[in-house]
Design an enzyme around this catalytic site. Structure first.
Site, mmCIF file in Angstrom:
data_model
loop_
_atom_site.group_PDB
_atom_site.id
_atom_site.type_symbol
_atom_site.label_atom_id
_atom_site.label_comp_id
_atom_site.label_asym_id
_atom_site.label_seq_id
_atom_site.Cartn_x
_atom_site.Cartn_y
_atom_site.Cartn_z
ATOM 1 N N ASP A 116 0.779 -1.238 0.000
ATOM 2 C CA ASP A 116 0.000 0.000 0.000
ATOM 3 C C ASP A 116 0.809 1.285 0.000
ATOM 4 O O ASP A 116 0.238 2.377 -0.042
ATOM 5 C CB ASP A 116 -0.984 -0.016 1.185
ATOM 6 C CG ASP A 116 -0.282 -0.266 2.528
ATOM 7 O OD1 ASP A 116 0.901 0.111 2.676
ATOM 8 O OD2 ASP A 116 -0.918 -0.847 3.424
ATOM 9 N N HIS A 131 6.022 -8.243 -1.308
ATOM 10 C CA HIS A 131 4.949 -8.444 -2.290
ATOM 11 C C HIS A 131 4.785 -7.262 -3.237
ATOM 12 O O HIS A 131 3.744 -7.117 -3.866
ATOM 13 C CB HIS A 131 3.634 -8.747 -1.559
ATOM 14 C CG HIS A 131 3.683 -10.041 -0.795
ATOM 15 N ND1 HIS A 131 2.914 -10.313 0.309
ATOM 16 C CD2 HIS A 131 4.447 -11.148 -0.993
ATOM 17 C CE1 HIS A 131 3.191 -11.529 0.762
ATOM 18 N NE2 HIS A 131 4.123 -12.045 -0.002
ATOM 19 N N CYS A 142 14.232 -8.312 -16.072
ATOM 20 C CA CYS A 142 15.427 -7.787 -15.380
ATOM 21 C C CYS A 142 15.107 -7.251 -13.993
ATOM 22 O O CYS A 142 16.011 -6.933 -13.227
ATOM 23 C CB CYS A 142 16.121 -6.714 -16.227
ATOM 24 S SG CYS A 142 15.219 -5.164 -16.305
ATOM 25 N N CYS A 160 10.026 -3.395 -21.409
ATOM 26 C CA CYS A 160 11.081 -2.745 -20.637
ATOM 27 C C CYS A 160 12.026 -1.978 -21.564
ATOM 28 O O CYS A 160 12.525 -2.543 -22.530
ATOM 29 C CB CYS A 160 11.848 -3.826 -19.871
ATOM 30 S SG CYS A 160 13.314 -3.245 -19.015
ATOM 31 N N CYS A 163 15.620 -3.943 -21.325
ATOM 32 C CA CYS A 163 15.886 -5.307 -21.781
ATOM 33 C C CYS A 163 14.774 -5.874 -22.664
ATOM 34 O O CYS A 163 14.838 -7.039 -23.067
ATOM 35 C CB CYS A 163 16.119 -6.234 -20.578
ATOM 36 S SG CYS A 163 14.597 -6.778 -19.793
ATOM 37 N N GLY A 200 1.045 -7.084 13.079
ATOM 38 C CA GLY A 200 -0.145 -7.223 12.227
ATOM 39 C C GLY A 200 0.007 -8.270 11.143
ATOM 40 O O GLY A 200 -0.499 -8.091 10.040
HETATM 41 P P1 NAD Z 1 -2.040 -11.455 7.464
HETATM 42 O O1 NAD Z 1 -2.068 -12.897 7.199
HETATM 43 O O2 NAD Z 1 -0.743 -10.897 7.790
HETATM 44 O O3 NAD Z 1 -3.180 -11.151 8.603
HETATM 45 C C1 NAD Z 1 -3.525 -9.901 9.130
HETATM 46 C C2 NAD Z 1 -3.193 -9.868 10.626
HETATM 47 O O4 NAD Z 1 -3.463 -8.562 11.120
HETATM 48 C C3 NAD Z 1 -4.043 -10.837 11.492
HETATM 49 O O5 NAD Z 1 -3.170 -11.629 12.274
HETATM 50 C C4 NAD Z 1 -4.857 -9.896 12.391
HETATM 51 O O6 NAD Z 1 -5.051 -10.427 13.691
HETATM 52 C C5 NAD Z 1 -3.979 -8.676 12.438
HETATM 53 N N1 NAD Z 1 -4.643 -7.408 12.771
HETATM 54 C C6 NAD Z 1 -5.924 -7.039 12.556
HETATM 55 N N2 NAD Z 1 -6.134 -5.786 13.004
HETATM 56 C C7 NAD Z 1 -4.958 -5.337 13.508
HETATM 57 C C8 NAD Z 1 -4.522 -4.128 14.108
HETATM 58 N N3 NAD Z 1 -5.352 -3.079 14.290
HETATM 59 N N4 NAD Z 1 -3.231 -4.036 14.513
HETATM 60 C C9 NAD Z 1 -2.367 -5.072 14.345
HETATM 61 N N5 NAD Z 1 -2.728 -6.241 13.783
HETATM 62 C C10 NAD Z 1 -3.999 -6.376 13.363
HETATM 63 O O7 NAD Z 1 -2.486 -10.652 6.270
HETATM 64 P P2 NAD Z 1 -3.611 -11.029 5.244
HETATM 65 O O8 NAD Z 1 -4.681 -10.040 5.474
HETATM 66 O O9 NAD Z 1 -3.931 -12.472 5.351
HETATM 67 O O10 NAD Z 1 -2.911 -10.733 3.855
HETATM 68 C C11 NAD Z 1 -2.150 -11.698 3.134
HETATM 69 C C12 NAD Z 1 -1.228 -10.976 2.186
HETATM 70 O O11 NAD Z 1 -1.879 -9.940 1.453
HETATM 71 C C13 NAD Z 1 -0.119 -10.302 2.919
HETATM 72 O O12 NAD Z 1 0.976 -10.233 2.090
HETATM 73 C C14 NAD Z 1 -0.694 -8.939 3.125
HETATM 74 O O13 NAD Z 1 0.254 -8.018 3.524
HETATM 75 C C15 NAD Z 1 -1.325 -8.682 1.770
HETATM 76 N N6 NAD Z 1 -2.328 -7.617 1.935
HETATM 77 C C16 NAD Z 1 -1.854 -6.334 1.936
HETATM 78 C C17 NAD Z 1 -2.694 -5.283 2.221
HETATM 79 C C18 NAD Z 1 -2.084 -3.917 2.247
HETATM 80 O O14 NAD Z 1 -1.175 -3.637 1.454
HETATM 81 N N7 NAD Z 1 -2.509 -3.074 3.167
HETATM 82 C C19 NAD Z 1 -4.056 -5.514 2.508
HETATM 83 C C20 NAD Z 1 -4.538 -6.850 2.478
HETATM 84 C C21 NAD Z 1 -3.620 -7.900 2.212
HETATM 85 ZN ZN ZN Z 2 13.910 -5.339 -18.160
#
Ligand code: NAD
Ligand code: ZN
Length: 261
Positions: A116, A131, A142, A160, A163, A200
């Site tokens: 994000d 990610h 590349c 690209c 490359c 988190g």
């Molecule tokens: P995850 O498996 O890391 O789970 C989210 C965790 O956040 C859970 O353990 C939950 O208990 C915890 N949580 C909830 N509220 C919280 C708070 N206020 N403070 C601290 N912790 C809190 O993540 P996911 O949702 O299963 O996502 C899987 C993949 O997708 C990861 O790579 C994740 O980063 C990505 N993703 C990214 C974003 C983003 O960029 N913001 C959003 C959704 C998913």
């Molecule tokens: Zn390239």
């Protein structure tokens, strides 16, 4: 966790951080929940509500990159709810506290699974994005990256300039290998680190799930900051059962008392 238990956990976390040599934060979607971005897992997670996604994203992209780009540009498909939340999101107290920890010399590096861009927007500098980053594009051959708004798209799929490889969004898709530079940096940080903060993240997605286990194996310690239990809770020296905004701001406040800048 009662109010007193939480205060004790925050004090214990700050003591460990102040005494460590190289602290790394491993961050997951939970830190951005307080910025209004839904997580995937957990009670309010998108997958919990809508079901698990199709895991063949990258396979489909590789088979038809032009089709993928056409879909992306038309805005069709994808998780509309997530995209709208990502666009509206601002860094929260948790992101800001991590920037303050870095400025204070208490935090060496952030490994984030988030796409994000909120750590950058909060002002953190040393960041590895496992990610990818939704505001960038990447060459799949590349590995070069460009900010989205600086890359002219005059053909689909774009190629690209260095490359001629195919260019895609930097965000890592299901089934896509983690970019080598990011993975190398994570391994390097894991080896250097004597204390890892698990913030988190439910720590079930590989490779991120492996780093805390390696830190432990190498003699380092873990602190978990998460309102809910995770598979790593039992391995953590200190568990702070609170949202990351409150927990991290209070840890920074305590660090300033222990070791003023
Ligand atoms: P995850 O498996 O890391 O789970 C989210 C965790 O956040 C859970 O353990 C939950 O208990 C915890 N949580 C909830 N509220 C919280 C708070 N206020 N403070 C601290 N912790 C809190 O993540 P996911 O949702 O299963 O996502 C899987 C993949 O997708 C990861 O790579 C994740 O980063 C990505 N993703 C990214 C974003 C983003 O960029 N913001 C959003 C959704 C998913
Ligand atoms: Zn390239």
């Amino acid at each position: 966790m009662s109010t007193d238990e939480l205060t004790l956990a925050i004090d214990a976390a700050a003591e460990l951080i102040a005494g460590a040599k190289h602290v790394v934060a491993l961050v997951g979607a939970g830190i951005s929940a307080e910025s209004g971005i839904p997580t995937f897992r957990g009670p309010d997670g998108l997958w919990t509500k809508h079901g698990e996604p199709d895991l063949r994203d990258y396979e489909r992209f590789a088979a038809d990159p032009k089709g993928w780009w056409e879909k992306r540009i038309s805005g069709a498909g994808g998780l509309g709810e997530l995209i709208a939340a990502l666009e509206a999101a601002e860094p929260n107290a948790g992101h800001i506290a991590l920037r303050e920890m870095e400025e204070g010399g208490w935090l060496a590096h952030i490994i984030t699974q988030n796409i994000d861009n909120l750590h950058q927007r909060a002002g953190s500098v040393h960041i590895t994005e496992i990610h990818g980053n939704r505001t960038k594009l990447r060459c799949i051959a590349c590995g070069n990256r460009w900010p989205l708004d600086e890359f002219p798209i005059d053909e689909l799929p774009p190629h690209c300039p260095d490359c001629s490889g195919i260019v895609k969004g930097d965000t890592v898709m299901f089934g896509e290998p983690i970019p080598k530079d990011a993975l190398d940096s994570c391994v390097d940080q894991t080896w250097k680190c004597d204390l890892m903060l698990l913030i988190g993240t439910s720590a079930v997605v590989y490779p991120a799930a492996q780093f805390p286990l390696d830190v432990r194996r190498l003699g380092g310690k873990l602190i978990e900051i998460n309102p809910h239990e995770t598979p790593l809770s039992g391995l953590a020296e200190v568990v702070v059962r609170a949202g990351s905004g409150e927990a991290l701001s209070r840890i920074v406040a305590r660090l300033r008392e222990i070791r003023p800048r």
